[in-house]
Write a protein that holds these residues in place. Structure first.
Motif, short mmCIF file in Angstrom:
data_model
loop_
_atom_site.label_atom_id
_atom_site.label_comp_id
_atom_site.label_asym_id
_atom_site.label_seq_id
_atom_site.Cartn_x
_atom_site.Cartn_y
_atom_site.Cartn_z
N TRP B 339 7.47 -0.70 2.21
CA TRP B 339 6.69 -1.66 3.00
C TRP B 339 7.45 -2.07 4.22
O TRP B 339 6.90 -2.18 5.32
CB TRP B 339 6.41 -2.91 2.16
CG TRP B 339 5.40 -2.70 1.09
CD1 TRP B 339 5.61 -2.82 -0.25
CD2 TRP B 339 4.03 -2.35 1.25
NE1 TRP B 339 4.47 -2.56 -0.93
CE2 TRP B 339 3.47 -2.27 -0.04
CE3 TRP B 339 3.23 -2.09 2.35
CZ2 TRP B 339 2.15 -1.96 -0.26
CZ3 TRP B 339 1.90 -1.77 2.14
CH2 TRP B 339 1.37 -1.71 0.85
N LEU B 505 -3.84 1.61 4.92
CA LEU B 505 -3.51 0.46 4.08
C LEU B 505 -4.73 -0.38 3.76
O LEU B 505 -4.89 -0.85 2.64
CB LEU B 505 -2.45 -0.41 4.75
CG LEU B 505 -1.07 0.22 4.75
CD1 LEU B 505 -0.05 -0.77 5.26
CD2 LEU B 505 -0.70 0.66 3.36
N SER B 508 -6.69 1.46 1.30
CA SER B 508 -6.05 1.36 -0.01
C SER B 508 -6.33 0.01 -0.64
O SER B 508 -6.63 -0.09 -1.83
CB SER B 508 -4.54 1.51 0.11
OG SER B 508 -4.22 2.70 0.74
N PHE B 509 -6.24 -1.02 0.19
CA PHE B 509 -6.46 -2.37 -0.34
C PHE B 509 -7.88 -2.50 -0.85
O PHE B 509 -8.11 -3.00 -1.96
CB PHE B 509 -6.18 -3.41 0.74
CG PHE B 509 -6.49 -4.81 0.30
CD1 PHE B 509 -5.82 -5.36 -0.77
CD2 PHE B 509 -7.48 -5.54 0.91
CE1 PHE B 509 -6.11 -6.64 -1.21
CE2 PHE B 509 -7.78 -6.81 0.49
CZ PHE B 509 -7.10 -7.37 -0.58
N VAL B 512 -8.18 -0.72 -4.04
CA VAL B 512 -7.56 -1.44 -5.15
C VAL B 512 -8.48 -2.56 -5.63
O VAL B 512 -8.72 -2.74 -6.81
CB VAL B 512 -6.19 -2.02 -4.72
CG1 VAL B 512 -5.72 -3.10 -5.68
CG2 VAL B 512 -5.16 -0.91 -4.64
N GLU B 676 -3.51 -0.02 -10.09
CA GLU B 676 -2.56 0.99 -9.62
C GLU B 676 -1.69 1.54 -10.72
O GLU B 676 -0.88 2.43 -10.48
CB GLU B 676 -1.69 0.40 -8.51
CG GLU B 676 -2.49 0.06 -7.28
CD GLU B 676 -1.61 -0.35 -6.13
OE1 GLU B 676 -0.82 0.48 -5.68
OE2 GLU B 676 -1.69 -1.51 -5.72
N THR B 761 -2.16 -7.84 -7.14
CA THR B 761 -2.44 -7.17 -5.87
C THR B 761 -1.97 -7.97 -4.66
O THR B 761 -2.29 -7.63 -3.53
CB THR B 761 -3.97 -6.93 -5.73
OG1 THR B 761 -4.64 -8.18 -5.91
CG2 THR B 761 -4.46 -5.95 -6.76
N ARG B 764 0.02 -6.18 -1.88
CA ARG B 764 -0.83 -5.26 -1.13
C ARG B 764 -1.73 -6.00 -0.15
O ARG B 764 -1.91 -5.59 0.99
CB ARG B 764 -1.65 -4.42 -2.11
CG ARG B 764 -2.36 -3.29 -1.46
CD ARG B 764 -2.92 -2.33 -2.46
NE ARG B 764 -1.97 -1.34 -2.93
CZ ARG B 764 -1.49 -0.36 -2.18
NH1 ARG B 764 -1.82 -0.27 -0.92
NH2 ARG B 764 -0.66 0.51 -2.68
N ARG B 765 -2.25 -7.13 -0.62
CA ARG B 765 -3.13 -7.90 0.25
C ARG B 765 -2.36 -8.41 1.47
O ARG B 765 -2.81 -8.28 2.60
CB ARG B 765 -3.73 -9.07 -0.53
CG ARG B 765 -4.71 -9.88 0.29
CD ARG B 765 -5.49 -10.88 -0.54
NE ARG B 765 -4.66 -11.95 -1.04
CZ ARG B 765 -4.46 -12.22 -2.32
NH1 ARG B 765 -5.02 -11.48 -3.25
NH2 ARG B 765 -3.68 -13.20 -2.69
N ASN B 767 0.39 -7.22 2.82
CA ASN B 767 0.77 -6.15 3.73
C ASN B 767 -0.43 -5.59 4.49
O ASN B 767 -0.33 -5.27 5.66
CB ASN B 767 1.48 -5.04 2.97
CG ASN B 767 2.85 -5.49 2.54
OD1 ASN B 767 3.63 -5.94 3.35
ND2 ASN B 767 3.14 -5.41 1.26
N ALA B 768 -1.57 -5.50 3.78
CA ALA B 768 -2.76 -4.99 4.46
C ALA B 768 -3.17 -5.94 5.57
O ALA B 768 -3.54 -5.51 6.66
CB ALA B 768 -3.89 -4.79 3.46
N LEU B 847 2.67 4.11 -0.75
CA LEU B 847 2.05 2.85 -0.33
C LEU B 847 0.55 2.89 -0.32
O LEU B 847 -0.11 1.87 -0.21
CB LEU B 847 2.55 2.46 1.07
CG LEU B 847 4.05 2.36 1.24
CD1 LEU B 847 4.40 2.00 2.66
CD2 LEU B 847 4.63 1.34 0.29
#
Lengths: 110, 893
Positions: B339, B505, B508-509, B512, B676, B761, B764-765, B767-768, B847
């Motif tokens: 990340w 990303l 991906s988010f 997810v 994931e 999550t 991920r949230r 970073n997205a 990622l």
């Protein structure tokens, strides 16, 4: 003949080695000591005096002359003396080099 | 010496004195001279003498700055835009770097941190290192020899401080009383934990992190000794005494996200020493190695301790999983490294785009000033002088922008800190530090060099005099603007590379969040219930607590707002915890090997319908699957494929726990550990046939029954859970159960599956959204870049366009030519960026989720978005070009 740029400093230091002088006397002294061979324009001499003074090689003081005239008299400082020795030897090396380069033996087509 | 004298001459009175002195001296010399004319021009001599003490260079710089200021004023729009873009990008860069640096880059704030290790457990390589069970921890603690000390952390959910009103949740962690000694951290106020703090009844103490102390207690030193009420999710209160405050920056950082805010002692229960009992894995172990002990020696030591305890309890067979010993910092940063790289690359792209853009704006200014430069050149300014002017302008702009950016970052950091996810580790230590500042200034200087250099190069190549003669009519097509084309291409390349990463990303988010978990997490809440065996065995003393569980379910079902309710034992509810893995003996296949052990859970018949887990084949459990009836089990699809490949699973009689057990159904593969997590074999047993949910200690009097109530609410799950707790107290008799000195919460705090899901999550949230913000900023700057460049080129080409219109070009011809010039370059840039993204796709592999980093679709999305943005940005100046009046344009200038 007008001396090379930078040489004025050397000449001024050398002349002041002979004793303290005011600005006009320095100009006259240069002419006399070089048997009129060198003529430094006052326009070049005067800034050189200020430059040398700023560098601490010469010092200046207002004095009253024998004719009761006030004049700013310059004299060589200890630092100026050292600088003169250094520049003189550099100059000798330079002058010798130029002299060798200009020897007649070097004429073209030899 | 000379410098000092010259500095003194900067003083106005010294200077005036020097002037007076000089005039006097010159007058005295004139008086001495025989012929004053031989002295030449005295004013010239004075001027040259003055130059000896003048700061000529400096004065020139001053002039350059003056010119720069004048030109800024006469090009207010461009200057403001370039300044704004530079400030924005530098501020974004500084803030992001400061955050990332504080959270991830900076080493842990512990002394002798190289001796600190994390001891974890790994079952399959795909799982990564995970927490261990309390049993394992205590077994190791009492037996290891290579460790100086070994401590543990159990994260136990969230709480609020009662007196705090509406402020947010705090994360509470239970730690062994020696943890802070292991970390060599001393309280800055009060004390850390003492050895006796973990005895039941004496554990009502809490240690605050510095951050919480500042945020929630206004850094009040009088907090030590104060009793505060902690309120859990179900509004149950616990009074605790504040005994200490940790130093700033020290948090328990098992992950960079979700640090612990409040520490309480971990109170070991008797079952924590009972190695052969079914184990739950929720303990993070931190040890300090003795000097000069290698990681491999430590690992061997741990394995040896495991073997020792297993033989003490007479356990045979292969242990499940292996121990992993790694440096604490590697464990913490390991997850975040990918990340980190990505975020830094992202912010790098934003800064580069901003710089390129600002450079291009400055260049456009320089070109549009060609006449001014020509005039200055004609008046004697040298080319170096002109280039220096341009460089000076670039640097002024850049330094002003970086100074403003620093101010903004300072202010922006406060904003960012407030909006960071519920509490990143070490968030309170975020600050702009010297290195960040230096980096930002370095980037700024680079910008200045690029901008000034490019303009200077251009001016250097320009035939200035020719330009003056021709009256500024630049006729010569777009080749003239090659430098702008290069800037446009570079800018588009960075933007598109960044957008690919952002798209991946965000995709991906979304993947997810929308992933089919196999069950429905909405409005579902789980509560642990436990009670002594003696209480569970009621009435006819049935062995498997059937009537007790029935009673619990009946009461829970009757609560208003409860749509459905089920029970799950042995293992954790979905998204909330692991489960013990058991082997299975399949006819013709033998016993499953350790890597294929099945996570085993015991459930009531209503459990599957309550969480919405679909039965694919066979049937769910029914009320008739009770103790005494034939033993039955249900497996998940993954187990059916992996263990029963080629067999018909439903109907097969396997041996489980030495009992013949018939597989009666297959449920959809639930992503029980989050979207994931890798699929895992699962086994479900009827609760009514599972004596194991009653934990049998050596002494029956201290045995207890534990399971989780899974409730689907019609509305707010926490309110419903609270009501269910109230309804259940009669069954449990008391809020607390004490068995032989162990205090057990009879009904634990509820936890909704949604909350668990968001926790899983969260990284991920975060970073997205961060990358999303970068992408947006870059896109906006990129659009400004295309628009600005094309608008400038059109403005410069007014005459030639006017000429073309006069010669019969239609407005659509003009629009087409301008737009295609922009789109062509944008296309090259986008293509380059996509290639960069493609080449670095390997970085993303870990990622992304639900999409391949080399999947064409994100790339196409970027082409579509960026292509249309570039098109629209070029369209505005193109339409302006089409409206050029040929007569006016030719008459202009």
């Amino acid at each position: 003949m007008e001396p090379l740029y930078g040489v004025v400093d050397l000449i001024v230091l050398r002349v002041l080695r002979l004793g303290p002088k005011h600005g006009y006397a320095i100009a006259t002294a240069i002419r006399q000591h070089s048997d009129d061979a060198l003529r430094v324009e006052f326009g070049s001499l005067y800034p050189a005096l200020k430059r040398l003074e700023l560098k601490g090689w010469i010092s200046a003081r207002w004095e009253t002359s024998e004719h009761n005239r006030r004049a700013k008299v310059y004299r060589l400082t200890a630092a100026g003396n050292r600088q003169l020795r250094r520049e003189t030897s550099e100059w000798n090396v330079f002058a010798a080099g130029v002299a060798r380069l200009l020897k007649p033996a070097m004429t073209e087509g030899d | 010496m000379s410098i000092l004298r010259r500095l003194l001459l900067l003083l106005p009175w010294r200077r005036r004195a020097a002037e007076r002195d000089m005039r006097e001296e010159l007058l005295s010399i004139v008086a001495m001279a025989e012929d004053p004319r031989e002295l030449g021009s005295l004013s010239r001599a004075a001027e040259d003498a003055r130059a000896q003490w003048e700061w000529t260079r400096l004065r020139q710089v001053g002039n350059d700055l003056g010119y720069a200021w004048k030109s800024f004023r006469s090009h207010r729009g461009t200057t403001a835009l370039a300044f704004g873009i530079l400030t924005l990008t530098l501020a974004v860069g500084t803030v992001t770097f400061s955050v990332v640096d504080a959270i991830v880059l900076r080493p842990l704030p512990y002394t002798d941190r190289d001796d600190l290790v994390s001891v974890a457990r790994q079952v399959r390589p795909s799982d990564g290192p995970g927490p261990v069970s309390p049993q394992q921890f205590f077994a190791w603690r009492d037996r290891v020899q290579t460790f100086d000390m070994i401590g543990a952390v159990v994260s136990s959910g969230v709480t609020r401080i009662a007196s705090d009103g509406s402020s947010g949740d705090l994360r509470i962690g239970r730690v062994t009383t020696n943890l802070f000694d292991v970390l060599r951290v001393q309280a800055v106020l009060g004390r850390a934990f003492l050895p006796g703090d973990d005895t039941p009844g004496r554990d009502q103490v809490v240690v605050l992190t510095h951050d919480v102390w500042v945020r929630r207690f206004a850094a009040d030193a009088g907090v030590i000794g104060r009793r505060i009420a902690l309120v859990d999710r179900a509004a149950a209160e616990t009074m605790v005494e504040v005994v200490g405050v940790l130093p700033p920056g020290v948090v328990y950082p098992a992950s960079a996200i979700q640090p612990i805010d409040l520490f309480r002692p971990y109170v070991p229960t008797e079952r924590d020493w009972m190695y052969p009992l079914p184990q739950a894995y929720f303990v993070d172990v931190i040890g300090r190695l003795k000097p000069r002990v290698s990681l491999e020696q430590a690992r061997a030591d741990i394995e040896r301790a495991t073997a020792a305890v297993r033989s003490e309890f007479g356990m045979t067979g292969a242990p499940i999983g292996t121990a992993v010993v790694m440096r604490l910092h590697d464990r913490i940063v390991g997850k975040a490294r990918g990340w980190l790289l990505l975020i830094l690359a992202g912010v790098g792209c934003v800064v580069l785009v901003g710089c390129v853009n600002a450079s291009s704006l400055l260049l456009s200014r320089a070109v549009s000033r060609a006449r001014e430069f020509s005039t200055r050149a004609a008046l004697g300014a040298s080319r170096t002088r002109l280039v220096r002017t341009l460089l000076a302008e670039g640097f002024i702009l850049v330094f002003a922008a970086s100074a403003t950016a620093t101010l903004f970052s300072h202010w922006g950091l406060g904003l960012v800190k407030a909006s960071l996810p519920s509490g990143l580790a070490r968030a309170s230590t975020i600050a702009i530090d010297g290195r960040v500042l230096v980096a930002s200034i370095a980037v700024a200087v680079l910008c200045g060099v690029i901008a000034g250099g490019a303009s200077g190069w251009r001016i250097g190549r320009m035939d200035l005099f020719d330009h003056l003669r021709s009256g500024a009519a630049v006729v010569g097509g777009y080749r003239q603007f090659r430098a702008f084309g290069a800037f446009l291409i570079a800018e588009m390349a960075f933007v598109s590379a960044l957008l690919v990463a952002t798209t991946l990303l965000v995709t991906s988010f979304v993947a997810v969040v929308t992933a089919d978990l196999g069950f429905d997490r909405r409005n579902v809440v789980a509560i642990w219930i436990q009670t002594p065996v003696a209480r569970a065995v009621q009435g006819d003393g049935d062995r498997i607590w059937t009537s007790f569980f029935d009673d619990v379910l009946r009461r829970a079902r009757a609560v208003p707002g409860v749509a459905a309710v089920g029970l799950i034992g042995l293992g954790g509810a979905p998204l909330g915890g692991g489960a013990t893995r058991y082997s299975l003996e399949i006819p013709g296949r033998g016993t499953t090997p350790p890597e294929d052990f099945l996570e085993t859970r015991a459930v009531s018949p209503e459990y599957f319908s309550t969480i919405g887990l679909r039965v694919r084949e066979g049937r769910a459990f029914t009320a008739s699957d009770v103790d005494g009836a034939p033993s039955v089990a249900i497996i998940n699809e993954w187990a059916a494929q992996r263990l029963f490949a080629g067999l018909k699973a439903v109907g097969t009689v396997v041996r489980f726990n030495d009992r013949p057990t018939r597989i009666v159904g297959i449920v959809q593969d639930p992503k029980i550990h989050g979207p994931e997590a890798a699929s895992i074999s699962q086994l479900y047993l009827p609760l009514a046939q599972s004596p194991m949910v009653g934990i049998l200690a050596a002494d029956p009097a201290s045995s207890f029954v534990a399971a989780q109530l899974v409730i689907r609410a019609t509305a707010d799950p926490y309110a419903t859970a609270s009501a269910v707790r109230q309804a259940l107290y009669p069954v449990f008799g008391a809020e607390k159960v004490t068995v032989r000195g162990m205090t057990l919460d009879s009904i634990s705090a509820p936890r909704s599956l949604d909350d668990s899901f968001w926790e899983i999550t969260e990284a991920r949230r975060f970073n997205a959204s961060l990358m999303g913000a970068f992408g947006l900023v870059a896109l906006v700057i990129g659009a400004i870049g295309v628009y600005g460049t094309m608008a400038f080129i059109v403005a410069q080409q007014t005459r030639s366009i006017g000429l073309r219109i006069a010669l019969g070009a239609t407005p659509s011809d003009v629009i087409r030519s301008v737009v295609s010039a922009a789109v062509w370059r944008a296309g090259v840039g986008i293509g380059t960026g996509l290639l960069i993204a493609w080449a670095s796709a390997g970085l993303f592999t870990s990622l992304v989720f639900g999409v391949e980093p080399t999947d064409m679709r994100p790339y196409l999305v970027v082409v579509a978005i960026l292509g249309s943005v570039a098109f629209l940005a070029a369209l505005v100046p193109a339409r302006r070009a089409a409206r050029i009046d040929p007569i006016l344009s030719l008459r202009a200038e």
